[in-house]
Design a protein around this motif. Sequence first.
Motif, PDB file in Angstrom:
ATOM      1  N   LEU A  88       0.825  -1.199   0.000  1.00 43.27           N
ATOM      2  CA  LEU A  88       0.000   0.000   0.000  1.00 43.27           C
ATOM      3  C   LEU A  88       0.864   1.255   0.000  1.00 43.27           C
ATOM      4  N   PRO A  89       0.382   2.352  -0.525  1.00 45.24           N
ATOM      5  CA  PRO A  89      -0.920   2.544  -1.143  1.00 45.24           C
ATOM      6  C   PRO A  89      -0.971   2.003  -2.573  1.00 45.24           C
ATOM      7  N   VAL A  90      -2.172   1.623  -2.993  1.00 48.30           N
ATOM      8  CA  VAL A  90      -2.405   1.165  -4.361  1.00 48.30           C
ATOM      9  C   VAL A  90      -3.476   2.055  -4.972  1.00 48.30           C
ATOM     10  N   VAL A  91      -3.204   2.553  -6.177  1.00 43.67           N
ATOM     11  CA  VAL A  91      -4.175   3.359  -6.904  1.00 43.67           C
ATOM     12  C   VAL A  91      -4.899   2.443  -7.894  1.00 43.67           C
ATOM     13  N   LEU A  92      -6.232   2.448  -7.806  1.00 47.59           N
ATOM     14  CA  LEU A  92      -7.046   1.712  -8.772  1.00 47.59           C
ATOM     15  C   LEU A  92      -7.708   2.721  -9.700  1.00 47.59           C
ATOM     16  N   LEU A  93      -7.653   2.449 -10.988  1.00 51.90           N
ATOM     17  CA  LEU A  93      -8.372   3.245 -11.973  1.00 51.90           C
ATOM     18  C   LEU A  93      -9.413   2.337 -12.587  1.00 51.90           C
ATOM     19  N   ASP A  94     -10.667   2.701 -12.415  1.00 50.96           N
ATOM     20  CA  ASP A  94     -11.788   1.902 -12.922  1.00 50.96           C
ATOM     21  C   ASP A  94     -11.694   0.456 -12.434  1.00 50.96           C
ATOM     22  N   GLY A  95     -11.273   0.296 -11.166  1.00 52.79           N
ATOM     23  CA  GLY A  95     -11.244  -1.019 -10.543  1.00 52.79           C
ATOM     24  C   GLY A  95     -10.014  -1.852 -10.841  1.00 52.79           C
ATOM     25  N   ARG A  96      -9.104  -1.330 -11.648  1.00 52.93           N
ATOM     26  CA  ARG A  96      -7.888  -2.082 -11.985  1.00 52.93           C
ATOM     27  C   ARG A  96      -6.672  -1.371 -11.416  1.00 52.93           C
ATOM     28  N   GLU A  97      -5.685  -2.173 -11.002  1.00 54.57           N
ATOM     29  CA  GLU A  97      -4.476  -1.590 -10.418  1.00 54.57           C
ATOM     30  C   GLU A  97      -3.788  -0.684 -11.428  1.00 54.57           C
ATOM     31  N   HIS A  98      -3.481   0.536 -10.994  1.00 59.06           N
ATOM     32  CA  HIS A  98      -2.817   1.509 -11.859  1.00 59.06           C
ATOM     33  C   HIS A  98      -1.384   1.748 -11.408  1.00 59.06           C
ATOM     34  N   SER A  99      -1.182   1.924 -10.106  1.00 54.60           N
ATOM     35  CA  SER A  99       0.164   2.102  -9.565  1.00 54.60           C
ATOM     36  C   SER A  99       0.138   1.770  -8.081  1.00 54.60           C
ATOM     37  N   TYR A 100       1.318   1.571  -7.508  1.00 52.13           N
ATOM     38  CA  TYR A 100       1.394   1.348  -6.071  1.00 52.13           C
ATOM     39  C   TYR A 100       2.640   2.004  -5.505  1.00 52.13           C
ATOM     40  N   PHE A 101       2.617   2.251  -4.209  1.00 50.59           N
ATOM     41  CA  PHE A 101       3.618   3.002  -3.454  1.00 50.59           C
ATOM     42  C   PHE A 101       3.613   4.478  -3.844  1.00 50.59           C
ATOM     43  N   ASP A 102       3.804   4.765  -5.120  1.00 51.08           N
ATOM     44  CA  ASP A 102       3.805   6.146  -5.606  1.00 51.08           C
ATOM     45  C   ASP A 102       2.691   6.321  -6.618  1.00 51.08           C
ATOM     46  N   VAL A 103       2.137   7.528  -6.677  1.00 51.09           N
ATOM     47  CA  VAL A 103       1.154   7.858  -7.706  1.00 51.09           C
ATOM     48  C   VAL A 103       1.922   8.173  -8.986  1.00 51.09           C
ATOM     49  N   ASP A 104       1.616   7.441 -10.058  1.00 53.21           N
ATOM     50  CA  ASP A 104       2.241   7.688 -11.356  1.00 53.21           C
ATOM     51  C   ASP A 104       1.443   8.802 -12.032  1.00 53.21           C
ATOM     52  N   GLU A 105       1.790  10.053 -11.665  1.00 51.20           N
ATOM     53  CA  GLU A 105       0.974  11.190 -12.087  1.00 51.20           C
ATOM     54  C   GLU A 105       0.893  11.325 -13.603  1.00 51.20           C
ATOM     55  N   THR A 106       2.007  11.193 -14.285  1.00 49.00           N
ATOM     56  CA  THR A 106       2.009  11.359 -15.738  1.00 49.00           C
ATOM     57  C   THR A 106       1.093  10.337 -16.398  1.00 49.00           C
ATOM     58  N   ARG A 107       1.242   9.086 -16.024  1.00 45.28           N
ATOM     59  CA  ARG A 107       0.420   8.031 -16.618  1.00 45.28           C
ATOM     60  C   ARG A 107      -1.048   8.185 -16.217  1.00 45.28           C
ATOM     61  N   LEU A 108      -1.303   8.557 -14.962  1.00 40.69           N
ATOM     62  CA  LEU A 108      -2.685   8.718 -14.511  1.00 40.69           C
ATOM     63  C   LEU A 108      -3.364   9.838 -15.292  1.00 40.69           C
ATOM     64  N   ARG A 109      -2.682  10.950 -15.469  1.00 36.35           N
ATOM     65  CA  ARG A 109      -3.263  12.051 -16.247  1.00 36.35           C
ATOM     66  C   ARG A 109      -3.545  11.621 -17.683  1.00 36.35           C
ATOM     67  N   GLN A 110      -2.634  10.863 -18.269  1.00 38.70           N
ATOM     68  CA  GLN A 110      -2.850  10.374 -19.636  1.00 38.70           C
ATOM     69  C   GLN A 110      -4.095   9.487 -19.688  1.00 38.70           C
ATOM     70  N   ASP A 111      -4.207   8.577 -18.731  1.00 40.26           N
ATOM     71  CA  ASP A 111      -5.319   7.628 -18.730  1.00 40.26           C
ATOM     72  C   ASP A 111      -6.647   8.316 -18.403  1.00 40.26           C
ATOM     73  N   LEU A 112      -6.627   9.315 -17.539  1.00 40.57           N
ATOM     74  CA  LEU A 112      -7.853  10.043 -17.221  1.00 40.57           C
ATOM     75  C   LEU A 112      -8.318  10.913 -18.398  1.00 40.57           C
ATOM     76  N   GLY A 113      -7.368  11.320 -19.230  1.00 41.50           N
ATOM     77  CA  GLY A 113      -7.705  12.161 -20.357  1.00 41.50           C
ATOM     78  C   GLY A 113      -8.310  11.407 -21.530  1.00 41.50           C
ATOM     79  N   ARG A 114      -8.335  10.092 -21.441  1.00 42.38           N
ATOM     80  CA  ARG A 114      -8.887   9.279 -22.541  1.00 42.38           C
ATOM     81  C   ARG A 114     -10.374   9.179 -22.450  1.00 42.38           C
TER      82      ARG A 114
END
Length: 85
Positions: free
Chosen positions: A59-85
Motif C-alpha cells: 500500500l498505497p495502491v491506486v485503482l483506476l476503474d477497478g484495476r491496479e494503476h500504480s502502487y507506493f507512488d502515484v504515477d501522475e504522468t500516466r494517470l493524467r494520460q489515462d484520465l484524459g482518454r
Amino acid sequence: MSQGHAVTLLTRAGCGLCTVALEQLRVICADYGIEPGTVDVDQAAATDPGLRAEYGDRLPVVLLDGREHSYFDVDETRLRQDLGR
C-alpha cells in the motif's frame, strides 16, 4: 473532461505514504472533476479478505476503474494520460 472514470486509493490507518498519495490524487483528480475514493483494506477484510491478501503488503495502491494503476507512488504522468482518454 473525462467521464465515467473512478479513482480509488487502497489504504490503511496509520499509513504515511497513503496520506501523501491521497493528497496527490485529490489534486490530480480535481482537474478531471473526479473525487477519489478510498478503501481501507483492513476494514474491507471483514467482507473481502482477498483485497487485503492481494494488496496489503504494498500500500498505497491506486485503482483506476477497478484495476491496479500504480502502487507506493502515484504515477501522475500516466494517470493524467489515462484520465484524459
